[in-house]
Structure formats: structure tokens, C-alpha cells
Write a protein that holds these residues in place. Sequence first.
Motif, mmCIF file in Angstrom:
data_model
loop_
_atom_site.group_PDB
_atom_site.id
_atom_site.type_symbol
_atom_site.label_atom_id
_atom_site.label_comp_id
_atom_site.label_asym_id
_atom_site.label_seq_id
_atom_site.Cartn_x
_atom_site.Cartn_y
_atom_site.Cartn_z
ATOM 1 N N UNK A 3 59.380 41.804 -31.240
ATOM 2 C CA UNK A 3 58.260 42.629 -31.128
ATOM 3 C C UNK A 3 57.155 43.155 -32.222
ATOM 4 N N UNK A 4 57.663 43.357 -33.408
ATOM 5 C CA UNK A 4 57.036 43.333 -34.777
ATOM 6 C C UNK A 4 55.631 42.493 -34.595
ATOM 7 N N UNK A 5 56.156 40.884 -34.779
ATOM 8 C CA UNK A 5 55.482 39.779 -34.914
ATOM 9 C C UNK A 5 54.804 39.428 -33.613
ATOM 10 N N UNK A 6 54.660 40.276 -32.387
ATOM 11 C CA UNK A 6 54.239 40.581 -31.146
ATOM 12 C C UNK A 6 52.770 40.749 -31.998
ATOM 13 N N UNK A 7 53.248 41.997 -31.825
ATOM 14 C CA UNK A 7 52.511 43.125 -32.191
ATOM 15 C C UNK A 7 50.890 42.401 -32.994
ATOM 16 N N UNK A 8 51.387 41.130 -34.250
ATOM 17 C CA UNK A 8 50.864 40.970 -35.400
ATOM 18 C C UNK A 8 49.973 39.860 -34.203
ATOM 19 N N UNK A 52 69.870 42.649 -31.381
ATOM 20 C CA UNK A 52 69.020 44.030 -31.422
ATOM 21 C C UNK A 52 67.824 43.709 -32.077
ATOM 22 N N UNK A 53 68.208 43.191 -33.481
ATOM 23 C CA UNK A 53 67.169 43.448 -34.907
ATOM 24 C C UNK A 53 66.321 42.402 -34.149
ATOM 25 N N UNK A 54 67.014 41.231 -34.259
ATOM 26 C CA UNK A 54 65.821 40.192 -34.016
ATOM 27 C C UNK A 54 64.636 40.245 -33.357
ATOM 28 N N UNK A 55 65.582 41.019 -32.138
ATOM 29 C CA UNK A 55 64.017 41.679 -31.147
ATOM 30 C C UNK A 55 62.780 42.607 -31.677
ATOM 31 N N UNK A 56 63.690 43.294 -32.997
ATOM 32 C CA UNK A 56 62.866 44.474 -33.363
ATOM 33 C C UNK A 56 61.625 43.637 -34.054
ATOM 34 N N UNK A 57 62.504 42.667 -34.609
ATOM 35 C CA UNK A 57 61.223 41.795 -34.759
ATOM 36 C C UNK A 57 60.320 40.731 -34.606
ATOM 37 N N UNK A 83 63.039 37.466 -25.433
ATOM 38 C CA UNK A 83 63.697 38.932 -26.169
ATOM 39 C C UNK A 83 64.809 40.062 -24.692
#
Lengths: 100, 165
Positions: A66-71, A59-64, A43
Motif C-alpha cells: 500500500x505504501x509503495x502504491x501511494x508513491x 499483512x506486513x507485506x500488504x502494508x508495504x 493484496x
Amino acid sequence: MIPISYFFVLSIVLFALGILAFFIKRDLITMFMAVEIMLNAANLAFIALAKAAGSLHGQVIVFFIITVAAAEAAVGLAIILLVFRQKKSIKTEDMRLMKG
Amino acid sequence: MAAFLFFLLAVTCVGSVLAMIISRNQAHNALFLVLAFTCLGGLFGLLDAPFIAAVQIIIYAGAIMVLFIFVVMMVNLRQGITREKKKWTLFFSGGLAIVLLVELILAIRGTFFALGRTGGEKTGTPTELGRLLFTDYLYPFEITSVLIIAALVGAIVLVKKGAKE
């Protein structure tokens, strides 16, 4: 103004530390944390590149990420809980069989 | 000032990751990781990404690490993890990490001074990020929401007790 290369160096140092932690740790939870460290190192590289290129796509890719890391954390920790219920242990030495 | 902040955050971040490697208490490990992720959030703020910095602190240092701490609490090992018996694993994995580090340094060395600012002055305000998310990245965004639902349902089904009986 900090050179972007400093951020790259920090990112790869963090990634190498994540690899190190993943290999020398002996319990599943800490190994999972090491994976999170590697994700965060990636990231940091993405955001540094976004700043260097002057675009927002990094930054948009980092957003994704982080989301995938949460899942991934939700499912991975559920699996760790299952393993602990079956084996009463989360050490890697106790996991030698594919079949329970 | 920015350079001072960078070195402070970088040293704290690497230091807490090192402390995580040395410590053998999983709850302490999780707290060290919270510290490291918070420092990374500060670094993101230094890189003109205020929204991602907020997301990093709220989601990573907040939600994900709380999940980890809950699992550490539920697993509740009475005795800590014993010290690793095989010393060669330490040397082997240390060597592996150092080789990887050198390799990565060699890989990025060419890019150290080649990169310049090419685009305009774009900053990561929520407005611009949101516009990008709902135009160029609309399909990935929707697919991510499906992924989140699938992961939530999967995690609940996995740990539900007495699902078979």
C-alpha cells in the motif's frame, strides 16, 4: 467460517478484470486505475494467505504494498499531467512517438 | 452472517469494477474504484486484519483516489473518451483475460483444501503489526520512508511549472 479458497477466487477474478480494464481502456487515467485494481487483488491474496497460515507476515507485506502504491500513484499521476500538458490529450492513440 | 457479508462485499466489489470498465466517464470511474476499495477493506476486516482494513480505507479509498480525482479535475476533458473503434481489441483482450483467469484457477486449484491453520491465533492488531514492523521488517520500513520522500520530491519536480526557464 468462509473457506480461504473463496478469497483466492475473488482475488484472481479481480486480477483478471484489472487486466481486461487495462487492455480495453483508452485513456491513461483509467489504465492507471486498472493497475491499482491488480495491486489490490494481490493484496487480497496476501491477506487470505496470512489468515490461512496463521502468521502476520502477509499483512506486513500488504502494508508495504500500500505504501509503495501511494508513491507510485504520486509519480504516475505527475507523469500523466506532464503528458497532458504536452499533448493536450491523455488518449493512448495520441501517443505514438517516444520523442515529443 | 460472515458468509452473507462476504458475498455482499464480493459482489459489490466485482460489480463496481465491471461498472468501471463499462463507464466512460473518468470521474465516475474513480468513484466506482473508491467503492471497490472500500469493499476490499471490509473483506480485509473479515480476514482478521483490522489494521490493514483501516489503512486500506484511509490510504487507498481516501488519499490515493482523491489524488486521482484531482488529476481528473485538472485534465478536464471537455468531451468524454470516445467509444473504442477497433472491436477486435475488445475480443482479444477479453480472451487474454479469460485465458489468464483459467490459468490462475488451475494454478491455485491444488491449494484449495491443502491449507490449514498452522500457526497460533495471531490477529492483525496494530500492536502486533507494529512490533513486527520495527523488529523483523525494520530495514524495509526505513527504505520505504526513503522511497516515499523520493516519490514526493520527484512528483513535485516533475509537475513544477517553469522549472527550466
